[in-house]
Scaffold this active site. Structure first.
Site, short mmCIF file in Angstrom:
data_model
loop_
_atom_site.label_atom_id
_atom_site.label_comp_id
_atom_site.label_asym_id
_atom_site.label_seq_id
_atom_site.Cartn_x
_atom_site.Cartn_y
_atom_site.Cartn_z
N GLY A 167 -6.65 -9.27 1.81
CA GLY A 167 -7.08 -8.68 0.56
C GLY A 167 -6.27 -9.26 -0.59
CE LYS A 214 5.54 2.24 -2.86
NZ LYS A 214 4.98 1.99 -4.20
N GLY A 262 1.08 -5.34 -7.04
CA GLY A 262 0.28 -6.52 -7.39
C GLY A 262 0.33 -7.56 -6.29
#
Length: 435
Positions: free
Chosen positions: A18, A208, A309
């Protein structure tokens, strides 16, 4: 080089192609010569597992396969995983590690729940497990916690680890817009997913936080151990109140050591909080991430950069790949799991926090003393009070010293029932200040 033994290619399997996977393929191709020089052997992409090969015309068709299991079982040295999700990813990576293949993953959700299982598989076979890309994109954060600060005692890790929520809160701060309006803008610009639940409800940040706490405190922490609150209830009034007090609102992941009566534990939480504009995290805006680390010997450090990103995350993936490949060439291996401390996770109710409480009260004598009496009754110390008079009512803002979260919540519940209190307008934690 005299005495340098040549090594055959390091064969790599890529699971997923992806946004991140495509960038990994691009970097592997464009930087092939440099990577060979850095590793000491060529890196060869052996195959890419995808669900729909016809949707990936940007990569060579002969590398594509829909059989991820067969690719993992083939003659490869390193498996890179950028699929996400728990299954079938968990099974694929466990089989790769059990087969002695090194694994590089960006899968925060998987690591936050099943890292112990994956580390055990890695230990049993001597394979490597690297996951720098799982937290804060391109920012080198996990390796410093795992290696550079391994000789120090980390006391606190606090940061902005979700770009979507930081973009929304930054937008609300700069424009005065509502949460709903700013979320709509973030979605239009591509900063928020069509279903933003994982981000805005704090699930992403909680995963996280679990990884950060595990590394920082040498203890196994899972996402279910993390107290989680999202940003949907943050109002334009909250943002304005923070601004009036010289603060800004951020969604923070906070992992800290807490010592009570000589017993040490870990508090791990994700929630919106007001922080002073002078705090290093206050100026982190847009989709950027930053993590503030405090350690006994090293002192205070901040790691800042692109937190998400394709290219930034791929950068972290490639860094892990180089480390894993070097270990293959040199015959070494990366750091193993360090969970020797096994510190318990402290319940949120027993965790010391501070609050900013905004009240709409009747404008008459004795109101402040009644409110203050409730704080005293619950053994919560008041740090500051600000009163604003209007025509028929008044605004009262109270900032507390640190007290247990349970005591603070009980205080707010009791105050809301006072006849002189018309409304508890907002309740928000305060971080980044001396208590």
């Amino acid at each position: 080089m005299p005495g340098h033994k040549q090594h055959g290619p390091i064969r790599v399997a890529l699971l997923g192609c992806g946004t991140v996977g495509t960038e990994v393929v691009r970097l592997l191709t464009e930087q092939a010569d440099d990577l060979t020089a850095r590793v000491g052997a060529p890196i060869e992409l052996a195959g890419i597992a995808v669900r729909k090969p016809n949707k990936h015309r940007e990569v060579p068709a002969d590398l594509l396969t829909t059989d991820a299991e067969a690719l993992v079982a083939s003659d490869v040295d390193v498996v890179i995983e950028v699929i996400g999700g728990i299954e079938p990813t968990r099974t694929l990576l466990r089989k790769a590690l059990e087969g002695g293949k090194s694994v590089v993953t960006a899968n925060k959700a998987l690591l936050a729940e099943h890292s112990a299982e994956l580390f055990e598989a890695a230990d049993a076979s001597g394979a490597d497990l690297y996951f720098e890309a799982a937290v804060a994109g391109a920012i080198p954060l996990l390796r410093p916690l795992r290696e550079s600060l391994a000789g120090d005692r980390i006391t606190r890790v606090m940061g902005i680890v979700n770009g979507t929520t930081n973009f929304i809160l930054s937008g609300m701060t700069s424009t005065g817009s509502s949460y709903a309006e700013t979320l709509e803008e973030a979605t239009r610009l591509g900063y928020a997913e069509a279903d933003p639940t994982a981000d805005v409800d704090g699930y992403d940040a909680a995963s996280k936080a679990a990884i950060l706490a595990s590394l920082a405190f040498h203890s196994r922490v899972t996402a279910s151990d993390v107290h989680r609150e999202g940003i949907a209830s943050v109002s334009a009034a909250d943002i304005a109140a923070a601004k009036g007090l010289g603060r800004v609102v951020k969604l923070l992941a906070i992992c800290e050591r807490v010592e009570v009566d000589g017993t040490e534990s870990i508090a791990v939480r994700v929630h919106p909080a007001m922080i002073p504009v002078a705090h290093p995290l206050a100026s982190v805006n847009g989709a950027f991430n930053a993590v503030f680390v405090e350690a006994d010997a090293a002192g205070e450090m901040m790691f800042y950069g692109q937190g998400a990103g394709g290219a930034p995350t791929a950068s972290a993936v490639l860094g892990d790949l180089v480390a894993a490949a070097r270990n293959r060439v040199g015959g070494g291996h990366g750091p193993r799991e360090s969970a020797y401390a096994a510190l318990p996770v402290r319940p949120m109710g027993q965790t010391p926090t501070r609050y900013h409480i905004s009240l709409d009260v009747a404008d008459r004598p004795g109101v402040l003393s009644q409110v203050a009496a409730v704080f005293a009754e619950h053994d919560v110390s008041i740090a500051a009070v600000r009163q604003e008079g209007r025509v028929d009512d008044a605004g009262l803002v109270v900032v507390t010293h640190a007290a247990t979260d349970a005591a603070l919540r009980s205080t707010v519940d009791k105050i809301s029932g006072l006849p002189v209190v018309r409304e508890v307008v907002s309740v928000m934690r305060v971080e980044g200040e001396e208590t």
